[in-house]
Design a protein around this motif. Structure first.
Motif, PDB file in Angstrom:
ATOM      1  N   MET B  71      -0.613  98.014  66.042  1.00  9.34           N
ATOM      2  CA  MET B  71      -0.777  98.789  67.017  1.00  9.34           C
ATOM      3  C   MET B  71      -2.438  99.609  66.774  1.00  9.34           C
ATOM      4  SD  MET B  71       1.466 102.107  66.257  1.00  9.34           S
ATOM      5  CE  MET B  71       2.279 101.903  67.714  1.00  9.34           C
ATOM      6  N   ILE B  72      -3.101  99.760  67.457  1.00 13.74           N
ATOM      7  CA  ILE B  72      -4.412 100.385  67.329  1.00 13.74           C
ATOM      8  C   ILE B  72      -4.188 101.950  68.111  1.00 13.74           C
ATOM      9  CG2 ILE B  72      -6.905 100.434  68.121  1.00 13.74           C
ATOM     10  CD1 ILE B  72      -6.328  98.014  66.631  1.00 13.74           C
ATOM     11  N   VAL B  73      -4.484 102.794  67.212  1.00  9.43           N
ATOM     12  CA  VAL B  73      -4.200 104.309  67.721  1.00  9.43           C
ATOM     13  C   VAL B  73      -5.496 105.055  67.574  1.00  9.43           C
ATOM     14  CG1 VAL B  73      -2.671 106.498  67.413  1.00  9.43           C
ATOM     15  CG2 VAL B  73      -2.005 104.093  66.520  1.00  9.43           C
ATOM     16  N   GLU B  74      -5.683 105.737  68.649  1.00  9.43           N
ATOM     17  CA  GLU B  74      -6.882 106.494  68.843  1.00  9.43           C
ATOM     18  C   GLU B  74      -6.317 107.941  68.796  1.00  9.43           C
ATOM     19  OE1 GLU B  74      -9.988 105.261  71.828  1.00  9.43           O
ATOM     20  OE2 GLU B  74      -8.314 104.043  72.107  1.00  9.43           O
ATOM     21  N   SER B  75      -6.868 108.962  68.147  1.00  3.70           N
ATOM     22  CA  SER B  75      -6.484 110.493  67.944  1.00  3.70           C
ATOM     23  C   SER B  75      -7.674 111.315  68.151  1.00  3.70           C
ATOM     24  CB  SER B  75      -5.668 110.829  66.717  1.00  3.70           C
ATOM     25  OG  SER B  75      -5.364 112.045  66.643  1.00  3.70           O
ATOM     26  N   GLU B  76      -8.577 111.284  67.268  1.00  9.81           N
ATOM     27  CA  GLU B  76      -9.813 112.294  67.209  1.00  9.81           C
ATOM     28  C   GLU B  76     -10.895 111.748  68.221  1.00  9.81           C
ATOM     29  OE1 GLU B  76     -10.339 115.258  65.488  1.00  9.81           O
ATOM     30  OE2 GLU B  76      -7.912 115.057  65.181  1.00  9.81           O
ATOM     31  N   THR B  77     -10.501 111.711  69.478  1.00  7.30           N
ATOM     32  CA  THR B  77     -11.417 111.298  70.389  1.00  7.30           C
ATOM     33  C   THR B  77     -11.752 112.726  71.215  1.00  7.30           C
ATOM     34  OG1 THR B  77      -9.843 111.143  72.545  1.00  7.30           O
ATOM     35  CG2 THR B  77     -10.292 109.077  71.079  1.00  7.30           C
ATOM     36  N   GLU B  78     -12.932 112.739  71.762  1.00 10.45           N
ATOM     37  CA  GLU B  78     -13.190 113.885  72.603  1.00 10.45           C
ATOM     38  C   GLU B  78     -12.460 114.331  73.611  1.00 10.45           C
ATOM     39  OE1 GLU B  78     -17.498 115.080  74.506  1.00 10.45           O
ATOM     40  OE2 GLU B  78     -17.492 113.870  73.015  1.00 10.45           O
ATOM     41  N   GLU B  79     -12.013 113.451  74.626  1.00 12.73           N
ATOM     42  CA  GLU B  79     -11.014 113.800  75.380  1.00 12.73           C
ATOM     43  C   GLU B  79      -9.647 114.138  74.887  1.00 12.73           C
ATOM     44  OE1 GLU B  79     -10.241 110.257  77.855  1.00 12.73           O
ATOM     45  OE2 GLU B  79      -9.062 111.702  79.371  1.00 12.73           O
ATOM     46  N   LEU B  80      -9.131 113.485  74.022  1.00 14.04           N
ATOM     47  CA  LEU B  80      -7.724 113.919  73.520  1.00 14.04           C
ATOM     48  C   LEU B  80      -7.930 115.409  72.773  1.00 14.04           C
ATOM     49  CD1 LEU B  80      -6.408 110.687  71.767  1.00 14.04           C
ATOM     50  CD2 LEU B  80      -5.523 111.852  73.959  1.00 14.04           C
ATOM     51  N   ASN B  81      -9.069 115.603  71.865  1.00 14.14           N
ATOM     52  CA  ASN B  81      -9.188 117.160  71.709  1.00 14.14           C
ATOM     53  C   ASN B  81      -9.499 118.068  72.472  1.00 14.14           C
ATOM     54  OD1 ASN B  81      -8.674 116.904  68.840  1.00 14.14           O
ATOM     55  ND2 ASN B  81     -10.743 115.984  68.296  1.00 14.14           N
ATOM     56  N   GLU B  82     -10.067 117.719  73.650  1.00 16.17           N
ATOM     57  CA  GLU B  82     -10.310 118.475  74.883  1.00 16.17           C
ATOM     58  C   GLU B  82      -9.055 119.156  75.448  1.00 16.17           C
ATOM     59  OE1 GLU B  82     -13.051 119.968  75.915  1.00 16.17           O
ATOM     60  OE2 GLU B  82     -12.590 121.111  77.862  1.00 16.17           O
ATOM     61  N   ASN B  83      -8.077 117.790  75.635  1.00 17.77           N
ATOM     62  CA  ASN B  83      -6.673 118.118  76.180  1.00 17.77           C
ATOM     63  C   ASN B  83      -6.122 119.136  75.421  1.00 17.77           C
ATOM     64  OD1 ASN B  83      -7.451 116.327  78.199  1.00 17.77           O
ATOM     65  ND2 ASN B  83      -6.148 114.725  77.447  1.00 17.77           N
ATOM     66  N   ARG B  84      -6.105 118.908  73.897  1.00 12.78           N
ATOM     67  CA  ARG B  84      -5.229 119.823  72.827  1.00 12.78           C
ATOM     68  C   ARG B  84      -5.856 121.216  73.188  1.00 12.78           C
ATOM     69  NH1 ARG B  84      -6.422 115.030  68.702  1.00 12.78           N
ATOM     70  NH2 ARG B  84      -4.533 113.674  69.085  1.00 12.78           N
ATOM     71  N   ARG B  85      -7.050 121.252  73.189  1.00  7.58           N
ATOM     72  CA  ARG B  85      -7.681 122.801  73.249  1.00  7.58           C
ATOM     73  C   ARG B  85      -7.142 123.248  74.700  1.00  7.58           C
ATOM     74  NH1 ARG B  85     -13.025 126.323  73.488  1.00  7.58           N
ATOM     75  NH2 ARG B  85     -11.687 127.500  74.636  1.00  7.58           N
ATOM     76  N   ASN B  86      -7.053 122.503  75.683  1.00  7.15           N
ATOM     77  CA  ASN B  86      -6.571 123.009  77.059  1.00  7.15           C
ATOM     78  C   ASN B  86      -4.995 123.484  77.161  1.00  7.15           C
ATOM     79  OD1 ASN B  86      -9.200 122.798  78.257  1.00  7.15           O
ATOM     80  ND2 ASN B  86      -8.531 120.714  79.196  1.00  7.15           N
TER      81      ASN B  86
END
Ligand code: SF4
Ligand code: SF4
Lengths: 181, 237
Positions: B71-86
């Motif tokens: 599996m290919i996992v992405e976590s530290e992307t700009e969009e995901l971190n923006e969602n987390r911040r929100n």
């Protein structure tokens, strides 16, 4: 070239954030090399002498005079900074925000355990700024450019933010100086 | 069946064991994925959505999603971190978080995430909801002003303590933690030694007479961001 000016104000707050500005200690001498203080309780200048580069706002808006002062600051300052948790979210004064204003006034002036008010007067002189229904964070009244949290913010975050902003640098604040308490 | 499962997260190859979730395998490998409702000793609920990652391009909660080979996992992307911040911003404005006098301040997972994400102020307006406090119990109080509805107390009381002292009631903005008694926390069989009294990530369930014992500067998240204990594992290898 004239030095840029900084103005400061304390709204509904305890003055602790202003104390924290003084906590930058001898660096205040460095600061006044590069800026002049304009309207501020620190120098007791009551009126703006011109346009300021930075306005530091301590406290939220709990009465109509606070709103007026804040709007004046927005007009006279290029950059407005919400300094401390009161300016950002109302803080301790905002604990009244989910209690109706009448209940708060009744408790303070009529029913509180230490109240002596035989004539049952709730202050309502037109000289006294009118209490708002709740305490408003500054960002709900005017546009705020930067927020520096803390109760009060530590001297380090104030110093580093001012230096960065005055030098047109982005705020790159180290982890340990961002605190909400 | 092989005892190893290999996958890739943010370009790093990780080897995990069958049955592990993405979060567990990454924790072991020293890769921190932000999370809030997850408690290592409780069943993951996947409710806070802070640990959302992209698995082969699809959003999944890392705390509940099992690892699979390749599996290919992405976590530290700009969009995901923006969602987390929100999400963090929303949790702050939906409750009444007065960190300056909160018993959990410095050791609070929500606050620590705010710090880790460098949040100087939430971007939304505050709700100032009216919430209830119950301090009737001799050893424990619940302050719902700070509750983020993670469900840890519910789960711990039910499955670890075998009691069911706490339960969710209501929906949407009305959702809150209820107490399984006629009226008050003192009327339940909650004990200070219960797991449920120990798992709250924020200052909503607090043991009385334990607060403000650690000086400022020495509290859990004063100097080191949340997750750095996990990240340090990787640096050592
Ligand atoms: S629970 Fe955490 S975020 Fe909320 S007031 Fe307490 S320390 Fe602050
Ligand atoms: S009281 Fe604490 S543990 Fe329980 S749901 Fe609220 S935040 Fe989670």
């Amino acid at each position: 070239m004239a030095k840029p000016k900084i103005a400061t104000a304390a709204l509904t707050s305890c003055f602790g954030c202003h104390m924290s500005v003084l906590d930058i200690d001898e660096r205040i001498l460095e600061l006044i090399e590069i800026i002049d203080f304009d309207k501020s309780p620190i120098n007791d200048i009551k009126k703006f002498t011109g346009q300021c580069a930075i306005g530091l706002i301590e406290g939220g808006c709990g009465n109509e005079e606070n709103v007026h002062v804040l709007q004046e600051f927005r007009k006279h300052c290029d950059i407005l900074i919400a300094l401390g948790d009161c300016a950002i979210m109302g803080d301790i004064p905002a604990m009244r925000n989910n209690i109706p204003l009448k209940e708060c006034l009744d408790e303070a002036y009529l029913n509180g355990p230490s109240v002596h008010n035989p004539e049952k007067i709730i202050p309502n002189d037109k000289e006294i700024p009118l209490c708002l229904d709740r305490v408003y964070p500054c960002s709900e009244i005017v546009k705020i450019d930067y927020s520096l949290p803390g109760c009060p913010p530590n001297a380090e975050i104030i110093w580093q933010a001012l230096v960065a902003i005055l030098n047109n640098k982005p705020l790159d604040l180290p982890y340990e100086i961002i605190k909400y308490d | 069946m092989s005892n190893e499962i290999n996958f890739v997260i943010d370009g790093v190859e990780v080897t995990g064991k069958p049955g592990q979730t993405i979060l567990e395998a990454c924790d072991e490998a020293g890769i921190y994925i932000p999370r809030l409702c997850r408690h290592p000793e409780l069943t993951p609920r996947g409710s806070c959505r802070l640990c959302t990652v992209l698995v082969n391009g699809r959003p999944q909660a890392a705390c509940t999603q099992p690892i699979t080979e390749g599996m290919i996992v992405e976590s530290e992307t700009e969009e995901l971190n923006e969602n987390r911040r929100n999400i963090i911003d929303m949790l702050f404005v939906e409750g009444n978080h007065f960190c300056m006098f909160c018993e959990r301040s410095g050791n609070c997972e929500l606050q620590a995430l705010g710090y880790r994400f460098g949040i100087l102020a939430p971007k939304y307006d505050y709700f100032y909801p009216k919430r209830e406090i119950d301090a009737t119990h001799p050893d424990i109080f619940i302050d719902r002003n700070r509750c983020i509805l993670c469900g840890r107390c519910v789960e711990a009381s039910r499955t670890v303590d075998g009691k069911g002292v706490f339960e969710f009631v209501g929906r949407g903005p009305e959702r809150k933690i209820a107490i399984n008694a006629e009226q008050f926390l003192k009327d339940t069989n909650l004990k200070i030694t219960d797991k449920a009294a120990d798992v709250c990530p924020v200052g909503a369930i607090i043991k009385k007479r334990t607060a403000f014992t650690t000086p400022i500067g020495k509290r859990k998240y004063d100097k080191k961001p949340i997750g750095s204990d996990i990240e340090e594992k990787r640096k050592k290898d």
